[in-house]
Design an enzyme around this catalytic site. Structure first.
Site, short mmCIF file in Angstrom:
data_model
loop_
_atom_site.label_atom_id
_atom_site.label_comp_id
_atom_site.label_asym_id
_atom_site.label_seq_id
_atom_site.Cartn_x
_atom_site.Cartn_y
_atom_site.Cartn_z
N CYS A 138 121.75 -22.73 3.79
CA CYS A 138 120.50 -23.12 4.44
C CYS A 138 119.45 -23.53 3.40
O CYS A 138 119.66 -24.49 2.68
CB CYS A 138 120.02 -22.00 5.36
SG CYS A 138 118.75 -22.53 6.53
N HIS A 194 124.60 -21.85 8.89
CA HIS A 194 124.78 -20.44 8.55
C HIS A 194 126.22 -20.03 8.85
O HIS A 194 126.53 -19.66 9.97
CB HIS A 194 123.82 -19.57 9.36
CG HIS A 194 122.42 -19.66 8.88
ND1 HIS A 194 121.92 -18.89 7.86
CD2 HIS A 194 121.39 -20.47 9.26
CE1 HIS A 194 120.66 -19.20 7.62
NE2 HIS A 194 120.32 -20.16 8.46
N GLU A 222 127.65 -17.37 8.15
CA GLU A 222 127.67 -15.94 8.54
C GLU A 222 127.30 -15.74 10.00
O GLU A 222 127.46 -14.66 10.55
CB GLU A 222 126.74 -15.14 7.61
CG GLU A 222 125.24 -15.24 7.87
CD GLU A 222 124.58 -16.51 7.30
OE1 GLU A 222 125.29 -17.47 6.93
OE2 GLU A 222 123.33 -16.53 7.25
#
Lengths: 194, 264
Positions: free
Chosen positions: A77, A175, A177
């Site tokens: 990001c 992202h 994650e």
């Protein structure tokens, strides 16, 4: 394998640590030069505002350390945006790893872009096993335009870089994650990059 | 000219419309009857969150309705455990009223927080949160009710009316830097007759941040309608998911058949 998440006070890095734990890997948070230098894999996170994040990097001298790293580095990001030449956000210079200038989406689209978008034109081992048009989760108002270093493309107001790579440096605008199974695949791929 | 229109359409089509189950939390447990046969513990928000994320939910919202003194600590612990287990983004709301509250939740792993009454009482809070944490993680929830053609903002879960007009407040919220608006129509909430699409479409045309539609979901067509007629970017619902009246996988398949971009 030693995974270090660079901790310079930017945003929610707990989620990245948890994502590696779900994959069976321990990741340490650190801003210590020696610790970062001895890592096998380095995550450069970032949520927040570009110029203040750059100030924090300069304060801890990470701005000179990061571009010199020789292990695989993954910017996430804002981390990816800071690896670029400059950012329109707070008119700041970046780390200059990727030769592209980060700019803002226009008001023709809703800003920030929040949600799940498709990635296409996938290149490099980072996307091994990921299918064209798989969805990843993004939250951002600024973007890196397409460049010769683009390894994945998304489209919002226009096609832009969803991921960039140069030598040992990788950056993703999304992202991983928070991108469900697709994100986990990408994180695993990053861990297997030599 | 034709080419231009075509590209515009493509641009709008790629960002998926989001489906967001909302979980009400009291003292760290989910409330409301939840009808999941495969749940070991129907009151465990973490387990429920994992199931929803596996079923294809795009995001989750946890709304804390407890009012105990222990609240802050219990909620922070819950957030930590959700972040540990869940690989999709989630928002936490309910009684958040300070920069410190938000700091604790984000540090424990929340991706976004949602503020409601506290923003109406102290609009500067939005600016303060945005300055410290960025627009991307600040959602402003607005509960409003339409009376004689006028939409007014309501507080405390829709119980207390104010003189504030919905559309004016939405614009102010955007100007102060909020990243998203979660709009609940009190007229539609609980009716299962569909979302407040007219008001939602007006919101989308007047502000330039994403709008999450809430209140009124009863069937799959209601979701399709709120994305097409209501121009919503995301749709939130609780009971239709908790009671398995609508399964998320099925919902998303049907939406895609109707040409609505979703993540499958």
């Amino acid at each position: 394998m030693k995974i270090v998440i660079i901790n310079y006070g930017a945003g929610n890095i707990q989620s990245i640590k948890f994502a590696f734990e779900r994959l069976g890997y321990e990741a340490v948070l650190s801003q210590d030069e020696a610790e970062i230098k001895t890592a096998d894999k380095i995550i450069f996170p970032g949520v927040g505002e570009a110029s203040s994040a750059m100030r924090m990097l300069r304060k801890s001298r990470l701005d000179t350390l990061i571009p010199q790293l020789t292990q695989p580095v993954l910017g996430i990001c804002l981390g990816m945006q800071l690896m670029c030449h400059s950012s329109e956000e707070g008119n700041t210079t970046g780390l200059g790893i990727f030769d592209v200038d980060v700019v803002k989406f226009s008001n023709k689209v809703k800003v920030p872009q929040i949600g799940w978008n498709e990635i296409t034109n996938l290149k490099t081992g980072l996307f091994k096993g990921v299918t064209e048009k798989d969805h990843i989760y993004l939250v951002h108002s600024f973007y890196a335009p397409l460049s010769k270093e683009t390894i994945a493309t998304s489209e919002y107001e226009l096609p832009y870089s969803a991921a960039l790579a140069k030598d040992n440096f990788y950056g993703v605008q999304f992202h991983p994650e928070k991108s469900s199974l697709v994100g986990e695949k990408i994180l695993m791929n990053f861990l297997s990059i030599k | 000219m034709m080419a231009k229109i075509l590209t515009l359409k493509i641009q709008i089509r790629v960002l998926a419309k989001r489906i967001i189950p909302c979980l009400d939390i009291k003292d760290g447990r989910t409330v409301k009857g939840i009808n999941f046969v495969d749940l070991r513990d129907a009151g465990d928000p973490v387990e429920l969150a994992e199931i929803y994320s596996k079923e294809g939910a795009d995001e989750l919202v946890f709304l804390d309705i407890s009012a105990t003194e222990q609240k802050r600590k219990t909620l922070a612990e819950l957030v930590y455990h959700v972040a540990e287990k869940v690989n999709i983004p989630f928002t936490v709301g309910g009684g958040i009223s300070s920069v410190e509250d938000v700091d604790i939740l984000l540090h424990n792993g929340a991706d976004k927080v949602s503020i409601n009454s506290s923003a109406v009482k102290n609009p500067q809070l939005i600016n303060d949160l945005v300055a410290k944490f960025g627009s991307q993680c600040i959602v402003v929830a607005i509960d409003a009710k339409e009376i004689d053609g006028e939409w007014n903002v309501h507080l405390v879960g829709g119980k207390v009316p104010t003189e504030i007009r919905l559309f004016e407040w939405a614009k102010e919220v955007e100007e102060r830097g909020a990243g998203e608006i979660l709009f609940t129509s009190m007229n539609h909430d609980g009716t299962k007759n569909g979302f407040a699409n007219e008001a939602l479409a007006k919101l989308s045309s007047e502000v330039n941040i994403p709008i999450i539609a809430s209140g009124g979901a009863g069937n799959i067509q209601h979701f399709a309608d709120t994305f097409i007629e209501g121009k919503a970017d995301a749709a939130l619902a609780a009971s239709v998911f908790h009671f398995k009246e609508i399964e998320i996988k099925e919902l998303k398949k049907e939406l895609r058949k109707k040409g609505i971009p979703v993540r499958l």
